[in-house]
Design a protein around this motif. Structure first.
Motif, mmCIF file in Angstrom:
data_model
loop_
_atom_site.group_PDB
_atom_site.id
_atom_site.type_symbol
_atom_site.label_atom_id
_atom_site.label_comp_id
_atom_site.label_asym_id
_atom_site.label_seq_id
_atom_site.Cartn_x
_atom_site.Cartn_y
_atom_site.Cartn_z
ATOM 1 N N ASP A 63 11.955 8.159 -3.366
ATOM 2 C CA ASP A 63 11.162 7.095 -2.687
ATOM 3 C C ASP A 63 11.092 8.909 -1.639
ATOM 4 O O ASP A 63 11.417 8.929 -0.665
ATOM 5 N N THR B 121 6.540 8.952 -8.522
ATOM 6 C CA THR B 121 6.022 7.601 -7.809
ATOM 7 C C THR B 121 6.338 6.057 -8.731
ATOM 8 O O THR B 121 5.476 5.244 -8.698
ATOM 9 N N GLN C 196 0.539 -1.077 -0.140
ATOM 10 C CA GLN C 196 -0.103 -0.278 -0.112
ATOM 11 C C GLN C 196 0.614 1.070 0.058
ATOM 12 O O GLN C 196 0.147 2.534 -0.034
ATOM 13 N N TYR C 197 2.193 0.647 0.097
ATOM 14 C CA TYR C 197 2.748 2.391 -0.346
ATOM 15 C C TYR C 197 3.065 3.717 -0.924
ATOM 16 O O TYR C 197 2.387 2.905 -1.990
ATOM 17 N N VAL C 198 2.920 4.285 -0.995
ATOM 18 C CA VAL C 198 2.599 5.711 -2.273
ATOM 19 C C VAL C 198 4.126 5.355 -3.344
ATOM 20 O O VAL C 198 5.267 5.876 -2.882
ATOM 21 N N GLY C 199 4.181 5.260 -4.297
ATOM 22 C CA GLY C 199 5.180 5.305 -5.012
ATOM 23 C C GLY C 199 5.841 4.234 -4.774
ATOM 24 O O GLY C 199 5.650 3.013 -4.620
ATOM 25 N N ASN D 183 12.230 10.599 1.468
ATOM 26 C CA ASN D 183 10.344 10.435 2.422
ATOM 27 C C ASN D 183 11.461 10.424 3.527
ATOM 28 O O ASN D 183 12.616 9.656 4.093
ATOM 29 N N GLY E 22 4.978 9.188 -0.205
ATOM 30 C CA GLY E 22 3.606 10.006 0.009
ATOM 31 C C GLY E 22 4.166 11.012 0.902
ATOM 32 O O GLY E 22 3.064 12.606 1.109
ATOM 33 N N LYS E 23 4.944 11.637 1.104
ATOM 34 C CA LYS E 23 5.046 12.586 2.315
ATOM 35 C C LYS E 23 6.089 13.678 1.452
ATOM 36 O O LYS E 23 5.648 15.338 2.231
#
Length: 298
Positions: free
Chosen positions: A210, A219, A81-84, A284, A213-214
């Motif tokens: 990486d 992505t 489910q990690y963003v990117g 990140n 999403g922060k």
């Protein structure tokens, strides 16, 4: 347990902590999760009668490995489910944080590229591969760690080695060449020298970013020199206002960027035939926390 006994146990555990952290990090790919696993191992160590621990190093290796296997299951779910793009947490290795890295093989064993490849393995394959390759455990010793048969561990190792064989780079540039890659890239980026960057980057270069999403990051991997150059055109202005230094990260020279006093990026470079073939950039902030602490303690 008396105070002196507790202190002696704590002191003995500390002599094993670096090796256990190195083991946990290689299995998990996360410095923060590795620290948590080692701390959990300490709690178990502290709660176990000393006479029940015949061989401390073996007991700790088994405990840490199995704690990591438990963590890997939930970690895999989170990474899906990690963003990117997911990349391992970088670790500065010049101070021996991951143990001695005296040979090319030892350095490759903690490289960002290999840690990414290890994600292809099942948790038990990964544990067997790390114990065998990074810590030179025999299959018999690995069987003891995993409570498995020696034949079963051999099979797990063969499967892991086959899964990685085709994907591992045929040529790993030496330390000096990697350092030149980093310095040349930073110099060209600072100057906005597109022609210089074009010479440094391979035609089929890949850029992985990486941000989790922060913070803003690509992505998906950026493929090909032209696409990477277009991406860099949008971020080169950051190099002018940032403080850029170099550090040995995961066994190889890397770029460390600070903006307004805060660590904002750590980038590792891969290359072949004198050009950069891959860049893995971690931006990140959560994944930079461990390196931030390392730099503050230096």
């Amino acid at each position: 347990m008396g105070v002196s006994t507790a202190a002696a146990l704590a002191e003995e555990f500390e002599t094993h902590r670096p090796r256990m952290f190195g083991l946990a990090y290689r299995i998990l790919g996360s410095a923060q999760e590795a620290e948590d696993a080692v701390q959990d191992a300490y709690l178990r160590w502290n709660g176990t009668r000393r006479e029940d621990i015949e061989q401390p190093a073996a007991w700790l290796a088994k405990t840490v490995t199995n704690l990591c296997l438990n963590r890997l299951t939930s970690a895999r779910a989170r990474r899906e489910q990690y963003v990117g793009t997911w990349l391992p947490e970088p670790v500065i290795t010049s101070g021996g944080t991951l143990g001695p890295l005296e040979s090319a093989e030892q350095r490759e064993a903690v490289s960002m590229a290999l840690l990414v490849l290890l994600e292809r393995l099942t948790p038990r394959e990964r544990a067997v591969y790390v114990l065998r390759e990074a810590f030179s455990y025999s299959h018999r010793e690995i069987a003891g760690v995993l409570d498995a048969s020696e034949a079963g561990c051999r099979q797990l190792y063969r499967r892991a080695a086959r899964a990685l064989a085709d994907a591992r780079p045929r040529f790993a540039p030496g330390h000096e060449l990697r350092q030149r890659f980093v310095e040349s890239f930073v110099a060209a980026a600072r100057e906005g020298d597109v022609v210089g960057l074009e010479k440094i980057l391979a035609r089929d270069v890949t850029w992985w970013g990486d941000g989790g999403g922060k913070v803003a990051a690509a992505t998906t991997p950026i493929l090909g020199r032209e696409n990477v150059l277009r991406f860099l055109a949008g971020v080169m202005a950051k190099f002018g206002s940032a403080e850029v230094t170099y550090a040995e990260v995961n066994g190889a020279p890397a770029m460390v960027m600070r903006t307004a006093g805060h660590l904002t990026a750590v980038a590792s470079f891969e290359g072949s035939d004198g050009v950069v073939t891959g860049v893995r950039s971690v931006v990140n902030p959560d994944k930079l926390a461990f390196v931030e602490r390392q730099l503050a303690a230096a």
